[in-house]
Motif scaffolding. Structure first.
Motif, PDB file in Angstrom:
ATOM      1  N   THR A  30       0.884  -1.162   0.000  1.00  0.00           N
ATOM      2  CA  THR A  30       0.000   0.000   0.000  1.00  0.00           C
ATOM      3  C   THR A  30       0.918   1.207   0.000  1.00  0.00           C
ATOM      4  N   ASP A  31       0.461   2.288  -0.566  1.00  0.00           N
ATOM      5  CA  ASP A  31       1.270   3.507  -0.559  1.00  0.00           C
ATOM      6  C   ASP A  31       0.355   4.717  -0.554  1.00  0.00           C
ATOM      7  N   SER A  32       0.932   5.830  -0.133  1.00  0.00           N
ATOM      8  CA  SER A  32       0.178   7.081  -0.163  1.00  0.00           C
ATOM      9  C   SER A  32       1.148   8.235  -0.365  1.00  0.00           C
ATOM     10  N   ARG A  33       0.645   9.231  -1.035  1.00  0.00           N
ATOM     11  CA  ARG A  33       1.424  10.439  -1.280  1.00  0.00           C
ATOM     12  C   ARG A  33       1.179  11.377  -0.107  1.00  0.00           C
ATOM     13  N   PHE A  39       6.441  10.181  -0.223  1.00  0.00           N
ATOM     14  CA  PHE A  39       5.560   9.018  -0.318  1.00  0.00           C
ATOM     15  C   PHE A  39       5.823   8.069   0.844  1.00  0.00           C
TER      16      PHE A  39
END
Length: 166
Positions: A30-33, A39
């Motif tokens: 999972t990733d998010s900015r 990031f």
């Protein structure tokens, strides 16, 4: 019978290493900015995937995000390896056999019982979490946590993606 089927399904699912990809049934990333060039990436895998592979998947995802957003290199700002441990318990069982011998009006019964205790199997679920900052231009020399994104994709691709990465 339902318990046995549930245990069998759990063992079959656990027997497969986590494939690289978005978070799903077996784990993934999972990733998010966080801002324009920051990031956060987290990779959670099952017990059949090593810590090393989990860390490589996190670096690979960092490189993918860097290139996808038009940057050239990234610097790892922080890392965490938050592995979780779980235990799988296989139930114990017992089997009894009785032999009856009769002699006229007398009967003699002998019972033998075998007991197998339950077994606890520890399973470690590896995790790798990175916070990166991505930049344009040439990767600066002398910063050990700076990575050229295209080089990471090139060299880690075959290890992370297997045959698909070649």
């Amino acid at each position: 019978m339902k318990k046995l089927l549930a245990i069998l399904m759990a063992v079959l699912l656990a027997a497969c290493a986590t494939p690289y990809g978005k978070y799903g049934l077996l784990g993934g990333y999972t990733d998010s900015r966080i801002d324009e060039n920051t990031f956060s990436i987290s990779v959670d895998n099952n017990g059949m995937t090593s810590k090393q592979v989990t860390s490589m998947q996190a670096l690979y995802r960092a490189a993918e995000l860097t290139v996808e957003h038009g940057f050239d290199y990234f610097v790892v700002g922080s890392t965490a390896n938050n592995a979780r441990s779980i235990s799988m318990v296989t139930p114990g069982n017992s089997t009894s056999n009785t032999t009856i011998n009769s002699y006229g009006s007398t009967a003699l019964a002998t019972t033998t019982t075998r007991y197998t205790p339950s077994t606890i199997v520890p399973i470690e679920l590896p995790n790798s979490t990175l916070v990166i900052k991505a930049f344009k231009g040439v990767k600066p020399e002398g910063i050990g946590t700076a990575y050229d994104a295209k080089s990471v994709l090139k060299y880690l691709g075959p290890q992370v993606l297997g045959e698909k990465g070649k």
